[in-house]
Design a protein around this motif. Structure first.
Motif, PDB file in Angstrom:
ATOM      1  N   ASP A   8       0.828  -1.205   0.000  1.00 18.24           N
ATOM      2  CA  ASP A   8       0.000   0.000   0.000  1.00 18.24           C
ATOM      3  C   ASP A   8       0.859   1.250   0.000  1.00 18.24           C
ATOM      4  N   GLU A   9       2.080   1.134  -0.515  1.00 20.69           N
ATOM      5  CA  GLU A   9       2.981   2.267  -0.511  1.00 20.69           C
ATOM      6  C   GLU A   9       3.592   2.465  -1.889  1.00 20.69           C
ATOM      7  N   VAL A  10       4.035   3.689  -2.109  1.00 20.41           N
ATOM      8  CA  VAL A  10       4.799   4.012  -3.317  1.00 20.41           C
ATOM      9  C   VAL A  10       6.269   4.026  -2.909  1.00 20.41           C
ATOM     10  N   LEU A  11       7.072   3.157  -3.538  1.00 19.01           N
ATOM     11  CA  LEU A  11       8.496   3.042  -3.225  1.00 19.01           C
ATOM     12  C   LEU A  11       9.294   3.761  -4.305  1.00 19.01           C
ATOM     13  N   ILE A  68       1.112  12.338  -7.397  1.00 20.60           N
ATOM     14  CA  ILE A  68       0.883  11.962  -8.795  1.00 20.60           C
ATOM     15  C   ILE A  68       1.253  10.503  -9.039  1.00 20.60           C
ATOM     16  N   SER A  69       2.326   9.987  -8.404  1.00 16.12           N
ATOM     17  CA  SER A  69       2.684   8.578  -8.608  1.00 16.12           C
ATOM     18  C   SER A  69       1.613   7.664  -8.025  1.00 16.12           C
ATOM     19  N   GLY A  70       1.006   8.058  -6.891  1.00 10.43           N
ATOM     20  CA  GLY A  70      -0.076   7.261  -6.315  1.00 10.43           C
ATOM     21  C   GLY A  70      -1.306   7.268  -7.204  1.00 10.43           C
ATOM     22  N   MET A  71      -1.623   8.435  -7.789  1.00  8.71           N
ATOM     23  CA  MET A  71      -2.779   8.498  -8.687  1.00  8.71           C
ATOM     24  C   MET A  71      -2.535   7.645  -9.921  1.00  8.71           C
ATOM     25  N   ALA A  72      -1.301   7.647 -10.444  1.00  8.95           N
ATOM     26  CA  ALA A  72      -0.999   6.830 -11.627  1.00  8.95           C
ATOM     27  C   ALA A  72      -1.157   5.351 -11.319  1.00  8.95           C
ATOM     28  N   ALA A 128      18.701   8.406  -0.056  1.00  6.49           N
ATOM     29  CA  ALA A 128      19.203   7.353  -0.928  1.00  6.49           C
ATOM     30  C   ALA A 128      18.022   6.600  -1.551  1.00  6.49           C
ATOM     31  N   PRO A 129      18.260   5.910  -2.654  1.00  5.81           N
ATOM     32  CA  PRO A 129      17.197   5.091  -3.256  1.00  5.81           C
ATOM     33  C   PRO A 129      16.648   4.080  -2.258  1.00  5.81           C
ATOM     34  N   LEU A 130      15.382   3.766  -2.407  1.00  4.67           N
ATOM     35  CA  LEU A 130      14.638   2.806  -1.569  1.00  4.67           C
ATOM     36  C   LEU A 130      14.429   3.329  -0.145  1.00  4.67           C
ATOM     37  N   ASN A 131      14.865   4.546   0.160  1.00  3.43           N
ATOM     38  CA  ASN A 131      14.669   5.088   1.512  1.00  3.43           C
ATOM     39  C   ASN A 131      13.293   5.715   1.678  1.00  3.43           C
ATOM     40  N   LEU A 132      12.757   6.293   0.589  1.00  4.25           N
ATOM     41  CA  LEU A 132      11.507   7.046   0.702  1.00  4.25           C
ATOM     42  C   LEU A 132      10.321   6.161   0.320  1.00  4.25           C
ATOM     43  N   ARG A 133       9.359   6.078   1.213  1.00  5.64           N
ATOM     44  CA  ARG A 133       8.093   5.380   0.969  1.00  5.64           C
ATOM     45  C   ARG A 133       6.968   6.315   1.375  1.00  5.64           C
ATOM     46  N   LEU A 134       5.965   6.430   0.499  1.00  8.10           N
ATOM     47  CA  LEU A 134       4.814   7.264   0.806  1.00  8.10           C
ATOM     48  C   LEU A 134       3.551   6.420   0.640  1.00  8.10           C
ATOM     49  N   PRO A 135       2.564   6.675   1.491  1.00  7.67           N
ATOM     50  CA  PRO A 135       1.317   5.912   1.343  1.00  7.67           C
ATOM     51  C   PRO A 135       0.728   6.092  -0.059  1.00  7.67           C
ATOM     52  N   LEU A 136       0.162   5.031  -0.585  1.00  9.25           N
ATOM     53  CA  LEU A 136      -0.409   5.062  -1.924  1.00  9.25           C
ATOM     54  C   LEU A 136      -1.552   6.072  -2.013  1.00  9.25           C
ATOM     55  N   ASP A 137      -2.260   6.275  -0.909  1.00 12.23           N
ATOM     56  CA  ASP A 137      -3.423   7.167  -0.910  1.00 12.23           C
ATOM     57  C   ASP A 137      -3.067   8.578  -0.446  1.00 12.23           C
ATOM     58  N   THR A 138      -1.772   8.952  -0.495  1.00 11.05           N
ATOM     59  CA  THR A 138      -1.402  10.316  -0.130  1.00 11.05           C
ATOM     60  C   THR A 138      -2.137  11.301  -1.030  1.00 11.05           C
ATOM     61  N   PRO A 139      -2.895  12.252  -0.457  1.00  8.03           N
ATOM     62  CA  PRO A 139      -3.689  13.168  -1.306  1.00  8.03           C
ATOM     63  C   PRO A 139      -2.811  13.911  -2.299  1.00  8.03           C
ATOM     64  N   GLY A 140      -3.220  13.868  -3.583  1.00  6.07           N
ATOM     65  CA  GLY A 140      -2.562  14.633  -4.632  1.00  6.07           C
ATOM     66  C   GLY A 140      -1.265  14.049  -5.135  1.00  6.07           C
ATOM     67  N   ARG A 144       0.808  16.748  -6.512  1.00  3.81           N
ATOM     68  CA  ARG A 144       1.960  17.072  -5.691  1.00  3.81           C
ATOM     69  C   ARG A 144       2.978  15.941  -5.784  1.00  3.81           C
ATOM     70  N   ASP A 145       4.266  16.310  -5.562  1.00  4.27           N
ATOM     71  CA  ASP A 145       5.311  15.290  -5.618  1.00  4.27           C
ATOM     72  C   ASP A 145       5.676  14.877  -4.198  1.00  4.27           C
ATOM     73  N   TYR A 146       6.799  14.161  -4.065  1.00  2.00           N
ATOM     74  CA  TYR A 146       7.217  13.646  -2.758  1.00  2.00           C
ATOM     75  C   TYR A 146       7.548  14.768  -1.775  1.00  2.00           C
ATOM     76  N   ARG A 147       7.802  15.989  -2.265  1.00  2.00           N
ATOM     77  CA  ARG A 147       8.071  17.118  -1.376  1.00  2.00           C
ATOM     78  C   ARG A 147       6.802  17.788  -0.888  1.00  2.00           C
ATOM     79  N   GLY A 148       5.674  17.450  -1.504  1.00  2.00           N
ATOM     80  CA  GLY A 148       4.425  18.122  -1.187  1.00  2.00           C
ATOM     81  C   GLY A 148       4.212  19.386  -1.979  1.00  2.00           C
ATOM     82  N   LEU A 149       5.070  19.655  -3.007  1.00  2.00           N
ATOM     83  CA  LEU A 149       4.931  20.855  -3.818  1.00  2.00           C
ATOM     84  C   LEU A 149       4.061  20.567  -5.037  1.00  2.00           C
TER      85      LEU A 149
END
Length: 1013
Positions: free
Chosen positions: A227-230, A255-259, A241-253, A270-275
């Protein structure tokens, strides 16, 4: 009505008409701007989408081609070089040529494909070949096992997705599994090759490179993991570093989760920074990866915003022109309303508005708020002068300022501008207030100043608040703890000097930054989550944070963060007060450890420890050793006094204990023996050490008590045993002296014949010389008688004198005279030899002489050699190799006994004819005397028994077996050592080592003198 009667009236717009016209123009302008905004921003988004679509397609195809190229290039068909060498290596694991061929193939592949970081070969059982031992266990996880199983089933290459290499934290790799087939046997799978690929060398640069100029353009790889975007590739706009950042798939806005949810390819969100960003997400063929190409909205709409700003500015300019025209027409209306508004403003506000006339030096107008400010009415204020308005000091200063200002305006040096003054004014009740006055000079048509217009405001409370604020700022700046103030967006707006010292950042470096720049990564995320939960509820939070300074060093802070509320209750800022407690925690830990150690030692030490009150002597504290020693519990001991644990013995009265308490205060530490009593009534000896120390601001007596009852009993038994031992030693000494004398006499007895022979030789030739001397004397006496007869005759020429001369010639008087001297010399030498032998025998055989003295070992050795010479001269040649020896502290007669035993044994060890060497020397604080012979030697099995009493290697009747034993004990008595080296058939060497100045034994005291120099 005729035309002449008609009166044409002109249209005069009113303020309402102009208001309607302005509103219409504003609506028209707003509509045009809205449309322009839609066109400009829509075109910008369409252009950005086309660019992102092209970049995403390009990157996706490049990655897919890269994967296909690696699969094709690294695939190993049946009969390939790698398969052939691996097949031979499986058949013969020690085949060096096959191993060398495989390693050469590995080097070729790694040179051709630089992203290959490691290569491993595995058989069907999973055994590894030719792999680095450090990496051999790194491919044994579940991810690789599943990939291997899929490879074995499909017999096709398999790609192992991005993963961290086990045992190497932070290193991300891809693995490619390629099946290996046997040559000539279609379909037989013999193993597989594992190619470890470092994506940082080719793949990551391929993903991150942006083909066109862009400040915010970024492409990256992601995939779904539960249930996460890696995020699979490095992040260009955020550290990680790669593989360090994981965000919930349902994070509002996101774009990778919506895709991943299938919303579409071109997405605004929004991207991983929230911008806010615009992105295009495309899948990468043959993988589960998504290629995300995105740009920040700030860059996409920058040009559109600029153009829209120009359009807006043009509309504003048009509106300003319209407003200016309207102002011209409404000036008259405003003039009529201005006075009413001014009076309303002046009389309804809290500030005092006034007009001062310079000619009359009176106030022409004062607003009613003067009563609230100064406590006087308007009429009273109008009767006052400027001097009445101010304190004398303030008026003197202001009067001079106004004169200079008015003179400058009257002369045209300055324009009639406004000035600000801070004044002190008295109230009607006599109290003073601080006011702020804004004064403006009013001039007449000739430019001369006629009035002063002013607005005064009571700033007493503001000044008080400013003073309090200054106190707060000074307190904050001088505070030893760090103070940080942030706004609600967590942007730092203030830090004090303590923060600068602690964190190492300057104010300029941190203002506007987020406090996360201090994060070290060691503070649990739960702490930050709890902190923000408290702050979001408007509550304070306190906890500990592990932070990092600018120089990279870490420190621990005790932080207290609270919201700052405005008077209306709204929260505008956060206040953090933080104290660096790194050293305090380290000190606390060290103190706790030290206390634990002390408590452990205090309670486990065998000695009893008492803490007494100085005045009363009562027991205040005891350790576990006291409880064990006396048999009481700690509570029972604390209820007793010194008398309660003292034996019922008149020799240990209570007064004696009090005396010791007094002495330790007056004289210092005390140590004494005492008779104690335990809970069972057992009385036992203890050693008590008293010392004064301070505790809790008062003086205490520390008593350390050691149970010496066993030692005292042992001392009594030891004294008794010592007395018995002394008596026994006395008897042993007498027996040893007798044994030594007996051994000496036995040795003399054995050497008696030789000594007698040595004495007979000089005695014989002395006796012979005496007979010759008797004959010589008879002849001399006859010659003397003849001369006496001639001397008594009548003349000197008589015949008797001639007869005497003739007799002298016959007797050879000259020979007799010279030979007598020689006979006497030989006799004297013989007698000296006899005397020397007798003297040596006397010195050697002295009994009971056991006093140590400084002795010449060479003299003793020569004396002993003279005694045993008859035993030696017919069997051996004695060689002397004497070194330089100092005088030695010893018992000469006993050392001579050792020399004699060694010399006699050496002679007896020589069967027929041989040599004896006597060597002496000094090494450090020791001297040695070595006696070597060329005799038959000693068998190795007898060497360890040589010094046993009554042990001998001589035939029965040839020795007592006490010689070497006695010699060994004598040398040991002198704190020396007797060493032996022997080889059968080549002889033996006995070496006596003696200290130059033997250390006195306890029973000897310190009688040994210092060696003479």
């Amino acid at each position: 009505m005729s035309a002449g009667d008609r009166v044409e009236t002109a249209f005069v717009p009113t303020a309402r008409h102009w208001l309607v016209a302005i509103i219409g123009f504003v609506l028209l302008l707003a509509g045009g701007l809205y449309r322009s905004h839609q066109v400009l921003f829509g075109a910008a988004r369409e252009t950005a989408e086309q660019q992102l679509q092209a970049v995403a397609a390009l990157k996706s195809q490049e990655i897919q081609r890269w994967i296909e190229d690696r699969l094709i290039f690294l695939s190993q068909p049946p009969g390939s070089v790698m398969s052939q060498h691996f097949a031979r290596l499986l058949q013969q694991p020690g085949d060096a040529r096959a191993a060398a061929g495989l390693r050469q193939r590995f080097r070729y592949l790694q040179q051709t494909i630089p992203e290959i970081s490691a290569i491993g070969l595995h058989d069907l059982a999973g055994r590894s070949y030719l792999a680095d031992p450090a990496d051999d266990h790194l491919w044994d996880d579940t991810l690789h096992q599943e990939a291997v199983q899929a490879l074995l089933e499909s017999r096709r290459p398999r790609l192992v997705d991005f993963h961290r290499k086990a045992g190497r934290e932070g290193e991300v790799v891809l693995d490619l599994l390629v099946p290996l087939f046997a040559e000539g046997e279609t379909g037989r799978l013999i193993g597989y090759a594992l190619f470890e690929i470092d994506p940082a060398r080719v793949l990551y640069p391929m993903v991150s490179q942006w083909p066109v100029p862009s400040a915010t353009g970024e492409s990256l790889l992601v995939r779904r993991d539960g249930d996460e975007v890696l995020f699979l590739s490095p992040l260009g706009r955020q550290a990680g570093a790669p593989l360090n950042l994981r965000l919930p798939l349902d994070t509002p806005g996101l774009i990778s989760g919506m895709a991943l949810h299938g919303v579409g390819e071109a997405l605004a969100g929004r991207d991983y920074r929230g911008l806010a960003v615009l992105g295009v997400v495309l899948p990468v063929g043959q993988t589960d990866w998504l290629l995300v190409a995105k740009m920040d909205d700030s860059e996409i709409y920058r040009e559109a915003r600029r153009n829209f700003a120009w359009l807006t500015a043009a509309g504003v300019v048009l509106m300003a022109v319209l407003l200016l025209l309207g102002r011209v027409f409404s000036a008259a209306l405003q003039a009529r309303e201005q006075e009413a508004r001014f009076r309303l403003l002046a009389e309804s506000g809290s500030d005092v508005v006034w007009l001062y006339e310079l000619a009359s030096r009176r106030f022409a107008y004062v607003s009613p708020s003067v009563q609230a400010m100064r406590g006087i009415t308007v009429d009273e204020a109008l009767q006052q002068t400027m001097a009445d308005l101010l304190t004398p000091e303030c008026h003197q200063h202001l009067d001079g300022e106004l004169e200079r200002w008015i003179a400058a305006v009257d002369t045209g040096q300055e324009a009639a501008a406004s000035r600000h003054y801070e004044l002190v004014q008295p109230r009607k009740d006599g109290s003073l207030i601080q006011t702020e006055a804004v004064m403006t000079l009013i001039t007449d048509a000739q430019g001369r100043v006629t009035h002063i217009q002013g607005i005064s405001r009571d700033i007493t409370e503001r000044k008080r608040a400013e003073a309090e604020l200054r106190k707060f700022l000074l307190s904050a700046e001088q505070s030893p703890v760090s103070i940080v103030i942030t706004n609600l967006a967590a942007e730092i707006e203030y830090v004090n000097e303590a923060f600068v010292r602690t964190a190492g950042y300057s104010r300029e470096e941190v203002l506007g930054q987020n406090p996360r720049i201090l994060q070290s990564g060691r503070t649990p995320r739960s702490s930050y989550e709890e902190m923000w939960r408290c702050l979001s509820r408007g509550e304070g939070w306190r906890g500990e944070l592990f932070n990092r300074r600018k120089d990279g060093s870490e420190y621990l802070e005790d932080a207290s963060i609270n919201p700052i509320r405005q008077p209306d209750g709204s929260i505008t800022h956060y206040l953090a007060v933080k104290e660096d407690i790194t050293e305090r925690r380290a000190t606390e830990a060290a103190l706790a450890e030290s206390e634990d150690k002390f408590r452990t030692i205090y309670d486990t030490i065998g000695d009893a420890i008492f803490v007494h009150d100085v005045a009363s002597g009562s027991i205040l504290d005891v350790n576990g050793g006291a409880c064990r020693m006396y048999g009481y519990s700690r509570k029972e001991l604390l209820s007793l006094d010194v008398q309660g644990i003292t034996a019922d013995d008149p020799a240990f009265p209570p007064q004696a204990a009090r005396d010791y308490m007094r002495r330790v205060q007056e004289e210092g530490p005390q140590s004494f023996e005492w008779m104690a009593r335990g809970s069972s009534g057992r009385q036992f000896w203890v050693l008590v050490n008293l010392q004064i120390f301070r505790l809790s601001g008062g003086q205490r007596v520390l008593a350390v008590v050691r149970d010496i009852d066993g030692r005292k009993r042992a001392e009594q038994e030891l004294q008794q045993a010592l007395a018995e031992a002394k008596a026994l030693n006395q008897r042993l000494a007498e027996a040893q002296s007798q044994l030594l004398q007996s051994e000496k006499m036995a040795s003399i007895g054995q050497l008696a014949a030789g000594v007698a022979h040595e004495m007979n030789n000089p005695i014989g030739f002395v006796y012979s010389n005496l007979g010759t001397l008797d004959h010589y004397l008879r002849e001399i006496f006859a010659i003397i008688a003849a001369y006496e007869a001639a001397d008594s005759g009548p003349c000197r020429d008589c015949r008797q004198l001639e007869s005497a001369r003739q007799l002298k010639l016959e007797k050879d008087f000259d020979f007799l005279r010279s030979d007598i001297v020689q006979l006497l010399a030989e006799s004297r030498d013989g007698l000296e030899r006899v005397a020397k032998i007798a003297r040596d025998l006397k010195d050697f055989s002295r009994a009971g002489e056991a006093e140590s003295q400084w002795a010449d070992l060479h003299q003793g050795l020569d004396s002993t050699l003279n005694i045993v010479w008859n035993e030696l001269k017919y069997k051996c040649t004695v060689h002397k190799e004497y070194g330089e020896l100092p005088l030695v502290w010893c018992e000469p007669s006993q050392i001579n006994q050792v020399f004699m035993n060694l010399l006699v044994n050496a002679a007896q060890a020589i069967p027929k004819k041989g040599d004896i060497w006597l060597r002496t020397g000094r090494r450090g604080d020791e001297v040695f005397v070595a006696v070597s012979d060329s005799g038959c030697g000693i068998a190795p099995e007898y060497l360890h028994r040589l010094f046993e009493p009554f042990f001998t290697t001589k035939p029965v009747g040839k020795g007592t077996g006490l010689g070497l034993s006695l010699a060994y004990s004598i040398v040991q008595k002198h704190q020396g050592r007797l060493e032996v080296e022997s080889e059968p058939g080549r002889g033996s060497t006995f070496t006596v080592w003696l200290p130059i100045e033997a250390r006195p034994r306890p029973e000897e005291g310190t009688e040994a003198a210092s060696a003479p120099r």
